[in-house]
Write an enzyme that holds these catalytic residues in place. Structure first.
Site, PDB file in Angstrom:
ATOM      1  N   GLY A 199      10.884  -7.262  -3.205  1.00 17.54           N
ATOM      2  CA  GLY A 199      11.497  -8.222  -3.579  1.00 17.54           C
ATOM      3  C   GLY A 199      10.265  -8.655  -1.178  1.00 17.54           C
ATOM      4  N   GLU A 249      11.751   0.247  -5.636  1.00 18.15           N
ATOM      5  CA  GLU A 249      12.388  -0.748  -6.697  1.00 18.15           C
ATOM      6  C   GLU A 249      12.731   0.676  -8.151  1.00 18.15           C
ATOM      7  OE1 GLU A 249      10.090  -1.955  -5.706  1.00 18.15           O
ATOM      8  OE2 GLU A 249      10.080  -4.225  -5.677  1.00 18.15           O
ATOM      9  N   ALA A 269      15.019  -8.290  -3.866  1.00 17.90           N
ATOM     10  CA  ALA A 269      15.559  -8.856  -4.660  1.00 17.90           C
ATOM     11  C   ALA A 269      16.871  -9.022  -4.865  1.00 17.90           C
ATOM     12  CB  ALA A 269      14.462  -9.033  -5.915  1.00 17.90           C
ATOM     13  N   GLU A 287       7.183  -7.773  -1.036  1.00 17.03           N
ATOM     14  CA  GLU A 287       5.985  -8.136  -1.841  1.00 17.03           C
ATOM     15  C   GLU A 287       5.813 -10.089  -1.376  1.00 17.03           C
ATOM     16  OE1 GLU A 287       8.631  -7.836  -5.061  1.00 17.03           O
ATOM     17  OE2 GLU A 287       6.580  -7.131  -6.066  1.00 17.03           O
TER      18      GLU A 287
HETATM   19  C1  LIG Z   1      14.974 -14.300  -7.664  1.00 13.96           C
HETATM   20  C2  LIG Z   1      14.883 -13.140  -7.709  1.00 13.96           C
HETATM   21  C3  LIG Z   1      13.053 -12.082  -8.425  1.00 13.96           C
HETATM   22  C4  LIG Z   1      13.329 -11.352  -8.084  1.00 13.96           C
HETATM   23  C5  LIG Z   1      11.690 -10.335  -8.559  1.00 13.96           C
HETATM   24  C6  LIG Z   1      11.395 -10.028  -7.136  1.00 13.96           C
HETATM   25  C7  LIG Z   1      11.615  -7.692  -7.704  1.00 13.96           C
HETATM   26  C8  LIG Z   1      11.712  -7.298  -7.132  1.00 13.96           C
HETATM   27  O1  LIG Z   1      10.040  -6.491  -7.479  1.00 13.96           O
HETATM   28  C9  LIG Z   1      12.747  -5.847  -7.535  1.00 13.96           C
HETATM   29  C10 LIG Z   1      13.265  -5.844  -6.292  1.00 13.96           C
HETATM   30  O2  LIG Z   1      12.723  -6.311  -4.488  1.00 13.96           O
HETATM   31  S1  LIG Z   1      14.787  -4.378  -6.079  1.00 13.96           S
HETATM   32  C11 LIG Z   1      15.250  -4.326  -4.546  1.00 13.96           C
HETATM   33  C12 LIG Z   1      14.480  -3.627  -3.885  1.00 13.96           C
HETATM   34  N1  LIG Z   1      15.373  -3.540  -2.345  1.00 13.96           N
HETATM   35  C13 LIG Z   1      15.853  -1.961  -2.653  1.00 13.96           C
HETATM   36  O3  LIG Z   1      15.841  -1.693  -2.836  1.00 13.96           O
HETATM   37  C14 LIG Z   1      17.321  -1.722  -1.059  1.00 13.96           C
HETATM   38  C15 LIG Z   1      17.946  -2.126  -1.391  1.00 13.96           C
HETATM   39  N2  LIG Z   1      19.301  -2.063  -0.339  1.00 13.96           N
HETATM   40  C16 LIG Z   1      18.238  -0.757   0.806  1.00 13.96           C
HETATM   41  O4  LIG Z   1      18.570   0.405   0.550  1.00 13.96           O
HETATM   42  C17 LIG Z   1      19.550  -0.759   2.215  1.00 13.96           C
HETATM   43  O5  LIG Z   1      20.816  -1.948   2.249  1.00 13.96           O
HETATM   44  C18 LIG Z   1      18.453  -0.288   3.162  1.00 13.96           C
HETATM   45  C19 LIG Z   1      17.997   0.759   3.399  1.00 13.96           C
HETATM   46  C20 LIG Z   1      17.543  -1.452   3.379  1.00 13.96           C
HETATM   47  C21 LIG Z   1      19.875  -1.072   5.107  1.00 13.96           C
HETATM   48  O6  LIG Z   1      21.127   0.065   5.069  1.00 13.96           O
HETATM   49  P1  LIG Z   1      22.049  -0.355   5.703  1.00 13.96           P
HETATM   50  O7  LIG Z   1      21.235  -0.400   7.192  1.00 13.96           O
HETATM   51  O8  LIG Z   1      23.327   0.796   5.834  1.00 13.96           O
HETATM   52  O9  LIG Z   1      22.599  -1.705   5.334  1.00 13.96           O
HETATM   53  P2  LIG Z   1      23.444  -1.838   3.888  1.00 13.96           P
HETATM   54  O10 LIG Z   1      24.823  -1.428   4.117  1.00 13.96           O
HETATM   55  O11 LIG Z   1      23.253  -1.490   2.836  1.00 13.96           O
HETATM   56  O12 LIG Z   1      23.142  -3.310   4.030  1.00 13.96           O
HETATM   57  C22 LIG Z   1      23.724  -3.697   4.073  1.00 13.96           C
HETATM   58  C23 LIG Z   1      24.773  -5.509   2.580  1.00 13.96           C
HETATM   59  O13 LIG Z   1      23.279  -5.787   2.556  1.00 13.96           O
HETATM   60  C24 LIG Z   1      23.506  -5.689   1.109  1.00 13.96           C
HETATM   61  N3  LIG Z   1      21.861  -5.571   0.415  1.00 13.96           N
HETATM   62  C25 LIG Z   1      20.623  -4.512   0.722  1.00 13.96           C
HETATM   63  N4  LIG Z   1      19.788  -4.485   0.200  1.00 13.96           N
HETATM   64  C26 LIG Z   1      19.840  -5.704  -0.983  1.00 13.96           C
HETATM   65  C27 LIG Z   1      19.336  -6.757  -2.405  1.00 13.96           C
HETATM   66  N5  LIG Z   1      18.470  -5.909  -1.907  1.00 13.96           N
HETATM   67  N6  LIG Z   1      20.238  -6.472  -2.611  1.00 13.96           N
HETATM   68  C28 LIG Z   1      21.945  -7.080  -2.743  1.00 13.96           C
HETATM   69  N7  LIG Z   1      22.840  -6.553  -1.557  1.00 13.96           N
HETATM   70  C29 LIG Z   1      21.258  -5.750  -0.328  1.00 13.96           C
HETATM   71  C30 LIG Z   1      24.795  -4.550   1.198  1.00 13.96           C
HETATM   72  O14 LIG Z   1      24.992  -4.612  -0.582  1.00 13.96           O
HETATM   73  C31 LIG Z   1      25.247  -4.788   2.092  1.00 13.96           C
HETATM   74  O15 LIG Z   1      26.379  -5.785   1.635  1.00 13.96           O
HETATM   75  P3  LIG Z   1      27.482  -5.213   1.360  1.00 13.96           P
HETATM   76  O16 LIG Z   1      28.199  -6.626   0.982  1.00 13.96           O
HETATM   77  O17 LIG Z   1      28.314  -4.275   2.386  1.00 13.96           O
HETATM   78  O18 LIG Z   1      27.313  -4.128  -0.152  1.00 13.96           O
END
Ligand SMILES: CCCCCCC[C@H](O)CC(=O)SCCNC(=O)CCNC(=O)[C@H](O)C(C)(C)COP(=O)([O-])OP(=O)([O-])OC[C@H]1O[C@@H](n2cnc3c(N)ncnc32)[C@H](O)[C@@H]1OP(=O)([O-])[O-]
Length: 256
Positions: A109, A132, A65, A112
């Site tokens: 998400g 998360e 998400a 999921e």
């Molecule tokens: C309608 C909604 C309803 C929600 C319901 C769902 C509930 C769900 O269970 C909760 C979640 O999913 S909680 C989420 C759980 N997920 C996580 O915690 C995973 C979070 N992500 C990560 O940990 C890392 O990005 C990776 C390890 C995937 C890749 O690392 P890497 O290769 O070094 O790449 P990088 O440089 O890191 O990313 C490139 C760009 O993408 C961006 N971006 C990425 N993910 C994003 C996100 N979710 N969000 C926003 N942006 C996100 C990142 O900021 C960057 O943009 P910037 O403008 O340059 O800042």
């Protein structure tokens, strides 16, 4: 229909829906989820479509998400405004088979969403996870439930409690993914599955999907009863007559 965050194309009997928000690794924001819901419903209603393939890019199916969008949300608005409501559940209402073709990150998400599909075909670079906990929250779109049913308590608990990611190979071994294929073959293999399904009896396909999904909702006895009713119902279809006649006559069945 013009979409901004997804791409939709028809390839043979399959509707291919590609999440397309590369700058955010396909993070699932409200707009993307609304577009996805619309595209899924349109494909489900299209008689030319036999199966739907949901995919992302080589780098990310979806990295979860959208954290930037979620950051400012506060309770009770989350509750009152039905955050994670209908738009997140759209894929569960689709009657045609939905294949998640997952390459790269399928996190939070994203994992999921893949688990809400009917099967997961994983590219060899796929990484699944529910990270998360690192954000001070827990899975909110079914992850704690579907992951546990898919891979068992101990593995799910480790992933949900520590945020550890699972490789494609481990996901297949644990039962989360149906199969692992080289990343270059991901879409062609998903299309092959869709093509196989397209050649089968449509009522049997719909009932097979309903029966398997019921295993996640019903106690065993109720599930077996439902399966029996669906099975018996298929004896009223042309597909059953054609399928069995073709076997007896030693020819290939031709389902309409
Ligand atoms: C309608 C909604 C309803 C929600 C319901 C769902 C509930 C769900 O269970 C909760 C979640 O999913 S909680 C989420 C759980 N997920 C996580 O915690 C995973 C979070 N992500 C990560 O940990 C890392 O990005 C990776 C390890 C995937 C890749 O690392 P890497 O290769 O070094 O790449 P990088 O440089 O890191 O990313 C490139 C760009 O993408 C961006 N971006 C990425 N993910 C994003 C996100 N979710 N969000 C926003 N942006 C996100 C990142 O900021 C960057 O943009 P910037 O403008 O340059 O800042």
């Amino acid at each position: 229909m013009a979409y901004e965050m997804i791409e939709v194309e028809t390839q043979g009997p399959a509707a291919v829906i590609r999440l397309n928000r590369p700058a955010a690794l396909n993070a699932l924001c409200d707009q993307l989820m609304q577009e996805l819901g619309q595209a899924l419903r349109a494909a489900d209603a299209d008689p030319a479509v036999a199966a739907i393939i949901l995919t992302g890019s080589e780098k990310a199916f979806a990295a979860g998400a959208d954290i930037k969008e979620m950051q400012a949300r506060r309770f009770p608005d989350t509750y009152l405004n039905d955050f994670i409501g209908a738009s997140w559940e759209a894929v569960l209402t689709i009657r045609k088979p939905v294949i998640a073709a997952v390459a790269g990150f399928a996190l939070g998400g994203g994992c999921e969403l893949a688990m809400m599909c009917d099967m997961i075909l994983a590219a060899d670079n796929a990484k699944f996870g529910q990270p998360e906990i690192n954000l001070g929250i827990i899975p909110g779109a079914g992850g704690s439930q579907r992951l546990t049913r898919a891979i068992g308590k101990s593995k799910a608990m480790e992933m949900v409690l520590t945020g550890r990611m699972m490789s494609a190979e481990d996901a297949e071994r644990a039962g989360l993914a149906a199969r692992v294929v080289p990343v270059a073959d991901l879409l062609p293999e998903a299309l092959k599955i869709a093509g196989k399904i397209a050649g089968l009896s449509a009522p049997a396909v719909a009932m097979a999907k309903e029966a398997v999904n019921a295993a996640f909702e019903l106690p065993l006895r109720e599930g077996v009863r439902l399966e029996r009713r669906l099975f018996l119902g298929l004896f009223g279809t042309e597909g059953q007559q054609e399928g069995m006649a073709a076997f007896v006559e030693k020819r290939k069945p031709v389902f309409k």
